[in-house]
Design a protein around this motif. Structure first.
Motif, PDB file in Angstrom:
ATOM      1  N   GLY A 147      51.262  35.230  44.273  1.00 55.12           N
ATOM      2  CA  GLY A 147      50.421  36.357  43.889  1.00 55.12           C
ATOM      3  C   GLY A 147      48.995  35.994  43.527  1.00 55.12           C
ATOM      4  N   LEU A 148      48.522  34.824  43.997  1.00 58.06           N
ATOM      5  CA  LEU A 148      47.170  34.389  43.648  1.00 58.06           C
ATOM      6  C   LEU A 148      46.103  34.887  44.624  1.00 58.06           C
ATOM      7  CD1 LEU A 148      47.833  30.702  42.519  1.00 58.06           C
ATOM      8  CD2 LEU A 148      47.739  32.788  41.141  1.00 58.06           C
ATOM      9  N   GLY A 149      46.532  35.521  45.696  1.00 61.88           N
ATOM     10  CA  GLY A 149      45.566  36.031  46.672  1.00 61.88           C
ATOM     11  C   GLY A 149      46.249  36.320  47.994  1.00 61.88           C
ATOM     12  N   TRP A 150      45.435  36.512  49.019  1.00 61.73           N
ATOM     13  CA  TRP A 150      45.970  36.713  50.368  1.00 61.73           C
ATOM     14  C   TRP A 150      45.226  35.789  51.320  1.00 61.73           C
ATOM     15  CZ3 TRP A 150      41.901  39.428  48.531  1.00 61.73           C
ATOM     16  CH2 TRP A 150      40.833  39.689  49.404  1.00 61.73           C
ATOM     17  N   VAL A 151      45.839  35.498  52.456  1.00 63.92           N
ATOM     18  CA  VAL A 151      45.218  34.622  53.447  1.00 63.92           C
ATOM     19  C   VAL A 151      44.293  35.466  54.318  1.00 63.92           C
ATOM     20  CG1 VAL A 151      45.593  33.062  55.374  1.00 63.92           C
ATOM     21  CG2 VAL A 151      47.155  33.023  53.414  1.00 63.92           C
ATOM     22  N   GLY A 152      43.005  35.142  54.252  1.00 64.13           N
ATOM     23  CA  GLY A 152      42.006  35.904  54.994  1.00 64.13           C
ATOM     24  C   GLY A 152      41.984  35.569  56.470  1.00 64.13           C
ATOM     25  N   VAL A 160      41.143  38.195  44.713  1.00 64.08           N
ATOM     26  CA  VAL A 160      40.365  39.398  44.381  1.00 64.08           C
ATOM     27  C   VAL A 160      39.360  39.090  43.282  1.00 64.08           C
ATOM     28  CG1 VAL A 160      40.515  41.707  43.382  1.00 64.08           C
ATOM     29  CG2 VAL A 160      42.161  41.009  45.120  1.00 64.08           C
ATOM     30  N   GLU A 161      39.774  38.280  42.324  1.00 65.77           N
ATOM     31  CA  GLU A 161      38.920  37.995  41.172  1.00 65.77           C
ATOM     32  C   GLU A 161      37.914  36.880  41.436  1.00 65.77           C
ATOM     33  OE1 GLU A 161      42.782  39.689  39.982  1.00 65.77           O
ATOM     34  OE2 GLU A 161      42.287  37.832  41.048  1.00 65.77           O
ATOM     35  N   HIS A 162      38.260  35.916  42.304  1.00 65.18           N
ATOM     36  CA  HIS A 162      37.461  34.692  42.375  1.00 65.18           C
ATOM     37  C   HIS A 162      36.899  34.337  43.748  1.00 65.18           C
ATOM     38  CE1 HIS A 162      38.979  33.994  38.340  1.00 65.18           C
ATOM     39  NE2 HIS A 162      40.223  34.046  38.789  1.00 65.18           N
ATOM     40  N   GLY A 163      37.184  35.122  44.781  1.00 71.60           N
ATOM     41  CA  GLY A 163      36.707  34.753  46.114  1.00 71.60           C
ATOM     42  C   GLY A 163      37.569  33.654  46.709  1.00 71.60           C
ATOM     43  N   SER A 164      36.941  32.650  47.362  1.00 69.24           N
ATOM     44  CA  SER A 164      37.748  31.616  48.029  1.00 69.24           C
ATOM     45  C   SER A 164      37.241  30.187  47.841  1.00 69.24           C
ATOM     46  CB  SER A 164      37.824  31.906  49.538  1.00 69.24           C
ATOM     47  OG  SER A 164      36.547  31.784  50.148  1.00 69.24           O
ATOM     48  N   GLN A 183      52.452  40.767  44.641  1.00 68.44           N
ATOM     49  CA  GLN A 183      51.905  40.286  45.893  1.00 68.44           C
ATOM     50  C   GLN A 183      50.559  40.978  46.127  1.00 68.44           C
ATOM     51  OE1 GLN A 183      53.537  37.843  48.237  1.00 68.44           O
ATOM     52  NE2 GLN A 183      54.167  37.536  46.115  1.00 68.44           N
ATOM     53  N   VAL A 184      49.549  40.204  46.490  1.00 66.79           N
ATOM     54  CA  VAL A 184      48.222  40.758  46.724  1.00 66.79           C
ATOM     55  C   VAL A 184      48.134  41.206  48.177  1.00 66.79           C
ATOM     56  CG1 VAL A 184      45.739  40.309  46.662  1.00 66.79           C
ATOM     57  CG2 VAL A 184      47.245  39.210  44.997  1.00 66.79           C
ATOM     58  N   ARG A 185      47.842  42.477  48.385  1.00 69.29           N
ATOM     59  CA  ARG A 185      47.775  42.978  49.762  1.00 69.29           C
ATOM     60  C   ARG A 185      46.531  42.442  50.462  1.00 69.29           C
ATOM     61  NH1 ARG A 185      44.101  46.990  50.641  1.00 69.29           N
ATOM     62  NH2 ARG A 185      43.232  48.071  48.823  1.00 69.29           N
TER      63      ARG A 185
END
Length: 322
Positions: A147-152, A160-164, A183-185
């Motif tokens: 749940g730390l992000g999604w694969v761009g 969402v909070e920190h970019g990449s 889970q981050v959509r």
């Protein structure tokens, strides 16, 4: 899930933040079924280039229980490396931001070891190992699962909070913890900025990078001569490349790291194009003594510099002829 497992998870996340990590998430150690077909197709099409290690231990990449005996939990962490200051000379060869300071493998592993010691000494006896690009572990898949992000579309994890602009590491432990269910959509939507901006067109489809065309692969992983068909397309990148991340709207919220080990050598950011071209081995050793740039070695860096300089000379020659 017991109350103790929930409390342990909360304490681990709090300790991770105390150690300087951006974020921490936990997932159950199990097989990554959804990743298998994607990984196998990428390997079958040869997009890993000369990175033969990517084709080895595929089963281990997909199941952490084959790496750590009795593994029950994967603890994923993010560590910011976005610099507060960047290279000052507009026409100087460009170094990837992650390589400004001390090699992240050492910094991240030290912090993970500290987190592991905390778990063993303060919470519960357990066995496990830290991982920082050091074994067949699919970092981005585990971070997304936690749940730390999604694969761009550029294949980097986006928060969402920190970019990449962060590193990813893991602790795989035989301790049962409460996993994160959030889970981050996918927030990429119809945006294709990373795909459009890649100068070598290495992002051949959303979330598919042909490493053979990637500037990072060419300037770091490739051991022989660089691909002549890509000459003139490197945008002066001499070690790694941030272009796909630089153009990502989610990185507008990137904030400077607070990690002293990631601060660059005082001379590094002021190097001119001429300084880079005239660099000799003693200067290389001084500037990059503890840096990830040591991976490409002095000869590799000079190879990369020659490649972008030859491209610049060729461009000037064509301009004068016109």
């Amino acid at each position: 899930m017991s109350t103790a497992q929930k409390i342990f998870s909360e304490k681990i996340k709090a300790k991770a933040l105390e150690l300087g990590f951006l974020d921490c998430g936990i997932s159950r150690a199990e097989q990554l079924d959804e990743e298998r077909s994607r990984l196998e197709r990428w390997l079958h099409e040869g997009m890993h280039g000369e990175m033969g290690y990517m084709a080895r231990h595929v089963d281990m990449r997909l199941d952490p229980r084959l790496i750590v005996e009795g593994a029950q939990s994967v603890i994923s962490v993010l560590l910011n490396y976005f610099p507060g200051t960047q290279q000052q000379e507009d026409d100087a060869p460009v170094l990837s931001k992650y390589a400004y300071g001390k090699d992240y493998h050492f910094v991240l592993k030290d912090k993970l070891n500290a987190l592991m010691n905390f778990i063993q000494e303060e919470l519960a006896p357990c066995n496990g190992r830290p991982f920082v690009d050091s074994a067949p572990v699919l970092d981005k898949a585990w971070a997304a699962k936690a749940g730390l992000g999604w694969v761009g579309k550029h294949t980097n994890l986006i928060s969402v909070e920190h970019g990449s602009f962060f590193f990813i590491g893991e602790l795989i432990v035989d301790l049962e913890l409460e996993p994160d269910t959030r889970q981050v959509r996918d927030h990429c939507g119809t945006c294709t900025r990373c795909i459009d901006a890649c100068p070598t067109q290495a992002i051949v489809a959303p979330r598919v990078v042909d490493a053979r065309r990637c500037i990072s692969y060419q300037t770091i992983e490739l051991k022989g001569e660089l691909d002549e068909t890509l000459k003139g397309q490197f945008k002066d990148r001499v070690f790694g490349c941030d272009i796909c991340q630089d153009v990502c709207p989610w990185n507008l919220k990137s904030e400077a790291h607070q990690e002293p080990d990631f601060e660059p050598h005082p001379q590094l950011l002021s190097l001119t194009r001429q300084d880079w071209q005239e660099m000799e081995r003693p200067m290389f050793n001084e500037l990059f003594r503890k840096s990830a740039v040591k991976r490409t070695k002095f000869e590799g860096l000079k190879r990369n510099l020659r490649f972008i300089e030859q491209a610049a000379d060729s461009k000037e020659s064509h301009s004068s002829e016109e």
